[in-house]
Write a protein that holds these residues in place. Structure first.
Motif, PDB file in Angstrom:
ATOM      1  N   GLY A   8       0.972  -1.373   0.176  1.00  0.00           N
ATOM      2  CA  GLY A   8      -0.072   0.193   0.291  1.00  0.00           C
ATOM      3  C   GLY A   8       0.924   1.158  -0.207  1.00  0.00           C
ATOM      4  O   GLY A   8       0.460   2.646  -0.325  1.00  0.00           O
ATOM      5  N   GLY A   9       1.817   0.904  -0.094  1.00  0.00           N
ATOM      6  CA  GLY A   9       2.998   2.286   0.155  1.00  0.00           C
ATOM      7  C   GLY A   9       3.190   3.116  -0.791  1.00  0.00           C
ATOM      8  O   GLY A   9       3.220   2.184  -2.250  1.00  0.00           O
ATOM      9  N   ASN A  10       2.989   3.855  -1.373  1.00  0.00           N
ATOM     10  CA  ASN A  10       3.103   4.925  -2.385  1.00  0.00           C
ATOM     11  C   ASN A  10       3.592   6.173  -2.462  1.00  0.00           C
ATOM     12  O   ASN A  10       4.145   6.923  -1.637  1.00  0.00           O
ATOM     13  N   TYR A  95       6.995  -0.221   8.076  1.00  0.00           N
ATOM     14  CA  TYR A  95       6.976  -1.566   9.328  1.00  0.00           C
ATOM     15  C   TYR A  95       6.115  -2.110   9.995  1.00  0.00           C
ATOM     16  O   TYR A  95       5.378  -0.940  10.529  1.00  0.00           O
ATOM     17  N   CYS A  96       5.359  -3.384   9.169  1.00  0.00           N
ATOM     18  CA  CYS A  96       4.584  -3.795  10.225  1.00  0.00           C
ATOM     19  C   CYS A  96       5.084  -5.144  11.316  1.00  0.00           C
ATOM     20  O   CYS A  96       6.278  -5.679  11.192  1.00  0.00           O
ATOM     21  N   ALA A  97       4.755  -4.965  11.998  1.00  0.00           N
ATOM     22  CA  ALA A  97       5.467  -5.989  12.930  1.00  0.00           C
ATOM     23  C   ALA A  97       4.235  -6.751  14.423  1.00  0.00           C
ATOM     24  O   ALA A  97       3.367  -6.379  14.613  1.00  0.00           O
ATOM     25  N   ALA A  98       4.831  -7.911  14.468  1.00  0.00           N
ATOM     26  CA  ALA A  98       3.872  -8.709  15.853  1.00  0.00           C
ATOM     27  C   ALA A  98       4.807  -9.268  16.889  1.00  0.00           C
ATOM     28  O   ALA A  98       5.638  -8.986  16.572  1.00  0.00           O
ATOM     29  N   GLY A  99       3.926  -8.730  18.036  1.00  0.00           N
ATOM     30  CA  GLY A  99       4.596  -9.224  19.436  1.00  0.00           C
ATOM     31  C   GLY A  99       3.214 -10.153  19.790  1.00  0.00           C
ATOM     32  O   GLY A  99       1.886 -10.202  19.883  1.00  0.00           O
ATOM     33  N   ALA A 100       3.776 -10.567  21.224  1.00  0.00           N
ATOM     34  CA  ALA A 100       3.352 -11.566  22.225  1.00  0.00           C
ATOM     35  C   ALA A 100       3.530 -11.361  23.469  1.00  0.00           C
ATOM     36  O   ALA A 100       4.243 -11.203  23.685  1.00  0.00           O
ATOM     37  N   PRO A 101       2.259 -11.048  23.673  1.00  0.00           N
ATOM     38  CA  PRO A 101       2.543 -10.000  25.542  1.00  0.00           C
ATOM     39  C   PRO A 101       3.126 -11.310  26.080  1.00  0.00           C
ATOM     40  O   PRO A 101       2.415 -12.842  26.834  1.00  0.00           O
ATOM     41  N   ALA A 115       9.418  -5.058  21.848  1.00  0.00           N
ATOM     42  CA  ALA A 115       8.519  -5.845  22.089  1.00  0.00           C
ATOM     43  C   ALA A 115       7.733  -7.116  21.268  1.00  0.00           C
ATOM     44  O   ALA A 115       7.091  -7.413  21.300  1.00  0.00           O
ATOM     45  N   TYR A 116       8.027  -6.347  19.966  1.00  0.00           N
ATOM     46  CA  TYR A 116       7.635  -7.289  18.785  1.00  0.00           C
ATOM     47  C   TYR A 116       8.959  -8.105  17.927  1.00  0.00           C
ATOM     48  O   TYR A 116       9.855  -7.927  17.930  1.00  0.00           O
ATOM     49  N   GLU A 117       7.738  -9.249  17.976  1.00  0.00           N
ATOM     50  CA  GLU A 117       9.377 -10.417  17.269  1.00  0.00           C
ATOM     51  C   GLU A 117       9.299 -10.507  16.035  1.00  0.00           C
ATOM     52  O   GLU A 117      10.444 -10.629  15.413  1.00  0.00           O
ATOM     53  N   TYR A 118       8.225 -10.294  15.688  1.00  0.00           N
ATOM     54  CA  TYR A 118       8.518 -10.843  14.530  1.00  0.00           C
ATOM     55  C   TYR A 118       7.926  -8.918  13.084  1.00  0.00           C
ATOM     56  O   TYR A 118       7.378  -8.242  13.456  1.00  0.00           O
ATOM     57  N   TRP A 119       8.508  -9.271  12.316  1.00  0.00           N
ATOM     58  CA  TRP A 119       8.503  -7.497  11.293  1.00  0.00           C
ATOM     59  C   TRP A 119       8.439  -8.180   9.987  1.00  0.00           C
ATOM     60  O   TRP A 119       8.973  -8.947   9.059  1.00  0.00           O
ATOM     61  N   GLY A 120       7.707  -7.339   9.157  1.00  0.00           N
ATOM     62  CA  GLY A 120       7.198  -7.052   8.087  1.00  0.00           C
ATOM     63  C   GLY A 120       9.006  -6.327   7.524  1.00  0.00           C
ATOM     64  O   GLY A 120       9.615  -5.986   7.342  1.00  0.00           O
ATOM     65  N   GLN A 121       8.915  -6.549   5.378  1.00  0.00           N
ATOM     66  CA  GLN A 121       9.770  -5.487   4.508  1.00  0.00           C
ATOM     67  C   GLN A 121      10.139  -4.958   5.264  1.00  0.00           C
ATOM     68  O   GLN A 121      11.196  -3.278   4.208  1.00  0.00           O
ATOM     69  N   GLY A 122       8.778  -3.444   4.960  1.00  0.00           N
ATOM     70  CA  GLY A 122       8.709  -2.226   5.192  1.00  0.00           C
ATOM     71  C   GLY A 122       7.816  -2.223   3.993  1.00  0.00           C
ATOM     72  O   GLY A 122       8.192  -2.803   2.806  1.00  0.00           O
ATOM     73  N   THR A 123       7.400  -1.154   3.601  1.00  0.00           N
ATOM     74  CA  THR A 123       6.782  -0.433   2.666  1.00  0.00           C
ATOM     75  C   THR A 123       6.948   1.261   2.848  1.00  0.00           C
ATOM     76  O   THR A 123       7.164   2.344   3.220  1.00  0.00           O
ATOM     77  N   GLN A 124       7.744   1.614   1.292  1.00  0.00           N
ATOM     78  CA  GLN A 124       7.980   3.110   1.152  1.00  0.00           C
ATOM     79  C   GLN A 124       5.891   3.947   1.377  1.00  0.00           C
ATOM     80  O   GLN A 124       5.722   3.892   0.304  1.00  0.00           O
TER      81      GLN A 124
END
Length: 129
Positions: A8-10, A95-101, A115-124
């Protein structure tokens, strides 16, 4: 292992809108709280927004409050970031990220990258003036 893919980045003019999406796979999506961070050239990664596992609580950086809206659809394993009234200073890789408490998790941790364990590659996202 959770995989996150942003889209969705643009390039958009100031005052415009964009909607970012982050699709998750490889885990139980509803088990994770989700966040958006951004990093501009020459700057550190910063918190943008977060949503708890069942969307009970939403968190925003002061710089985006009232302009950005985070949401998630646990049936589609996707988190969104609706960005309105964009400004040139919003230009960054998002960047989108996911974490578990964990057992000692507190709400302030939603705003911290560690606090976040998983990360996406990012969108500009580029906002022109």
């Amino acid at each position: 292992q959770v995989q996150l893919v942003e889209s969705g980045g643009n390039l958009v003019q100031a005052g415009g809108s964009l909607r970012l999406s982050c699709a998750a796979s490889g885990g139980t999506f509803s088990s994770y709280f989700m966040g958006w961070f951004r990093q501009a050239p020459g700057k550190e990664r910063e918190f943008v927004s977060a949503v708890t596992r069942l969307s009970g609580n939403l968190y925003y950086a002061d710089s985006v409050k009232s302009r950005f809206t985070i949401s998630r659809d646990n049936t589609k394993n996707t988190v969104y970031l609706q960005m309105n009234s964009l400004k040139p200073e919003d230009t960054a890789v998002y960047y989108c990220a996911a974490g578990a408490p964990g057992p000692r998790f507190i709400a302030s941790m939603y705003r911290t990258a560690r606090a976040y364990e998983y990360w996406g590659q990012g969108t500009q996202v580029t906002v022109s003036s």
